[in-house]
Write a protein that holds these residues in place. Sequence first.
Motif: not given
Length: 220
Positions: A38-58, A81-87
């Motif tokens: 459930s977790l990854v789809p939740m992250i993807e869906n929430l960011l999509d609804l907000l018009g954001m991507t993981v790259a927008d997270i600081d 993993t997210l923190a490492q990929v996005e540095e």
Amino acid sequence: MNYLAIDTSTMISTVTVADDREILGDFNVNQSKTHSESLVPMIENLLDLLGMTVADIDKFIIAEGPGSFTGLRIGMTIAKTLAQVEEKDLITISTLKAMAAGSTSVRAKLPLIDARATRVYAALYDENLEEIIPANLYEIDDLANIVNEKGLEIEMIGLLNDKYSDKFERAKKAPININNCIGRNLIRLAQEEKLQSKPLYEISPNYLRKSQAEREFEKK
């Protein structure tokens, strides 16, 4: 500054997104699926609804435990993993402290997490979220004796309130809205306490006890 907070300490999967001014979105689901489903789809869906991507997270924030061994491993792995990929930075916060942070009561705050049988993960915090009794694994009767000796008015926080409220003197049960779903509290603590990230290789779940596999191995 944009933040994404994750909590998988219990059966509830939580994802919260905020900026410096407000909570932008919040998903909390208690379901039969595992966090890994459930977790990854939740992250993807929430960011999509907000018009954001993981790259927008600081900054990413993760509840480090205590709690479910499996849940903590899954949440921590995805956050790292997210923190490492996005540095980007990853901030860890105690699950118990985040639970306590939802209360505005002047009472001492007693968050409880089920550790099975008659054991609980718990800590006691004052109104400034300073520890009065340290976070640890307790037998419920031992914990009740320690807390009751303090003679404080307390607020019980968590899903064990009904089960154990008769154990504690001068206790009041927290209202339903602050007993779980701590993503917003993780955001608040990360911002107010100006918490710093650690190197990713130093970050791991805080189980507060050894796993069953480790205990069995030591017996051998």
